[in-house]
Design an enzyme around this catalytic site. Structure first.
Site, PDB file in Angstrom:
ATOM      1  N   GLU A 275      -3.931 -53.694  23.329  1.00  0.00           N
ATOM      2  CA  GLU A 275      -4.407 -52.310  23.380  1.00  0.00           C
ATOM      3  C   GLU A 275      -4.884 -51.834  22.006  1.00  0.00           C
ATOM      4  OE1 GLU A 275      -1.253 -50.024  25.185  1.00  0.00           O
ATOM      5  OE2 GLU A 275      -1.430 -51.106  27.081  1.00  0.00           O
TER       6      GLU A 275
ATOM      7  N   ARG B 205       7.657 -36.355  27.420  1.00  0.00           N
ATOM      8  CA  ARG B 205       7.298 -35.995  28.792  1.00  0.00           C
ATOM      9  C   ARG B 205       8.333 -35.036  29.392  1.00  0.00           C
ATOM     10  NH1 ARG B 205       5.793 -42.207  30.339  1.00  0.00           N
ATOM     11  NH2 ARG B 205       3.570 -42.159  29.842  1.00  0.00           N
TER      12      ARG B 205
ATOM     13  N   ARG C  42       8.544 -45.824  23.611  1.00  0.00           N
ATOM     14  CA  ARG C  42       8.752 -45.617  25.052  1.00  0.00           C
ATOM     15  C   ARG C  42       9.944 -44.682  25.282  1.00  0.00           C
ATOM     16  NH1 ARG C  42       4.939 -47.282  28.818  1.00  0.00           N
ATOM     17  NH2 ARG C  42       6.599 -47.774  30.284  1.00  0.00           N
TER      18      ARG C  42
ATOM     19  N   HIS D 261       0.485 -41.859  26.341  1.00  0.00           N
ATOM     20  CA  HIS D 261       0.575 -43.276  26.720  1.00  0.00           C
ATOM     21  C   HIS D 261       1.199 -44.055  25.577  1.00  0.00           C
ATOM     22  CE1 HIS D 261      -0.462 -47.405  27.742  1.00  0.00           C
ATOM     23  NE2 HIS D 261      -0.849 -47.518  26.495  1.00  0.00           N
TER      24      HIS D 261
HETATM   25  P1  ATP Z   1       1.354 -45.152  30.462  1.00  0.00           P
HETATM   26  O1  ATP Z   1       0.873 -46.569  30.766  1.00  0.00           O
HETATM   27  O2  ATP Z   1       0.303 -44.118  30.680  1.00  0.00           O
HETATM   28  O3  ATP Z   1       2.031 -45.070  29.128  1.00  0.00           O
HETATM   29  P2  ATP Z   1       3.687 -45.666  32.005  1.00  0.00           P
HETATM   30  O4  ATP Z   1       3.676 -47.008  31.344  1.00  0.00           O
HETATM   31  O5  ATP Z   1       4.936 -44.848  31.889  1.00  0.00           O
HETATM   32  O6  ATP Z   1       2.494 -44.771  31.512  1.00  0.00           O
HETATM   33  P3  ATP Z   1       2.455 -46.979  34.239  1.00  0.00           P
HETATM   34  O7  ATP Z   1       3.272 -47.549  35.337  1.00  0.00           O
HETATM   35  O8  ATP Z   1       1.839 -47.893  33.246  1.00  0.00           O
HETATM   36  O9  ATP Z   1       3.341 -45.841  33.530  1.00  0.00           O
HETATM   37  O10 ATP Z   1       1.315 -46.086  34.895  1.00  0.00           O
HETATM   38  C1  ATP Z   1       0.153 -45.719  34.152  1.00  0.00           C
HETATM   39  C2  ATP Z   1      -0.234 -44.310  34.498  1.00  0.00           C
HETATM   40  O11 ATP Z   1      -0.648 -44.269  35.855  1.00  0.00           O
HETATM   41  C3  ATP Z   1       0.905 -43.307  34.383  1.00  0.00           C
HETATM   42  O12 ATP Z   1       0.993 -42.768  33.090  1.00  0.00           O
HETATM   43  C4  ATP Z   1       0.518 -42.264  35.382  1.00  0.00           C
HETATM   44  O13 ATP Z   1      -0.363 -41.309  34.781  1.00  0.00           O
HETATM   45  C5  ATP Z   1      -0.265 -43.060  36.436  1.00  0.00           C
HETATM   46  N1  ATP Z   1       0.553 -43.413  37.590  1.00  0.00           N
HETATM   47  C6  ATP Z   1       1.543 -44.340  37.645  1.00  0.00           C
HETATM   48  N2  ATP Z   1       2.088 -44.424  38.868  1.00  0.00           N
HETATM   49  C7  ATP Z   1       1.396 -43.543  39.626  1.00  0.00           C
HETATM   50  C8  ATP Z   1       1.461 -43.133  40.994  1.00  0.00           C
HETATM   51  N3  ATP Z   1       2.331 -43.667  41.841  1.00  0.00           N
HETATM   52  N4  ATP Z   1       0.590 -42.194  41.398  1.00  0.00           N
HETATM   53  C9  ATP Z   1      -0.309 -41.654  40.546  1.00  0.00           C
HETATM   54  N5  ATP Z   1      -0.432 -41.969  39.262  1.00  0.00           N
HETATM   55  C10 ATP Z   1       0.403 -42.890  38.806  1.00  0.00           C
HETATM   56 MG    MG Z   2       1.959 -48.255  31.201  1.00  0.00          MG
END
Ligand code: ATP
Ligand code: MG
Length: 147
Positions: A125, A102, A85, A114
């Protein structure tokens, strides 16, 4: 040893960044124990992102992750979930620090990679993408220089 699930997302595959991203994790000292290049189905995407089902961005998220092939990897190492992360950086490219994946390659919500956000989610997962037999147990020759 702790494991995590990493996806090189469709935007990164299309931009020719797959190798670069694998290298980021490899050079840190994470051990690759499983890899699979695939197109995620709607069904698999729904299972992967079940926690986001009620979110307003859910449909966009499913569209994004199913929009082209991904490289799925299981990586192993001490504290692998948190370490990955950190390497990935903040969720949206504009907020991610330079030096993170990123931060170096993403501008917005198409965020390249991801990584599982907890040990429990990592186990779930990994089981979505890999059968137990698909994961390889082996010693890294240079492991003692890493740990
Ligand atoms: P990931 O799960 O993809 O590793 P993350 O854990 O950093 O990313 P999460 O909060 O799990 O973020 O969100 C999953 C995915 O959803 C993000 O990677 C992003 O592509 C999308 N996402 C999250 N928040 C938003 C938002 N507010 N609007 C649009 N897309 C979003
Ligand atoms: Mg996530």
């Amino acid at each position: 040893m702790e494991r995590t699930l990493i996806l090189v997302k469709p935007d990164a595959v299309q931009r020719g960044l797959t190798g670069e991203i694998i290298t980021r994790f490899e050079r840190k000292g994470l051990k690759l124990v499983g890899a699979r290049f695939l197109q995620i189905s709607n069904d698999l995407a729904a299972r992967h992102y079940a926690v986001h089902k009620s979110k307003p961005f859910y449909n966009d998220l499913i569209k994004y992750i199913t929009s082209g092939p991904v490289m799925a990897m299981a990586l192993e190492g001490k504290g692998a979930v948190a370490v990955c992360r950190k390497l990935m950086g903040a969720t949206f490219g504009k907020d991610a620090e330079p030096g993170t994946i990123r931060g170096d390659f993403a501008m917005d919500k198409l965020n390249i990679v991801h990584g599982s956000d907890s040990i429990e989610n990592a186990e779930y997962e990994i089981s979505l993408y890999f059968k137990p037999d698909d994961l390889v147990e082996y010693e890294l020759n240079n492991g003692r220089w890493i740990n």
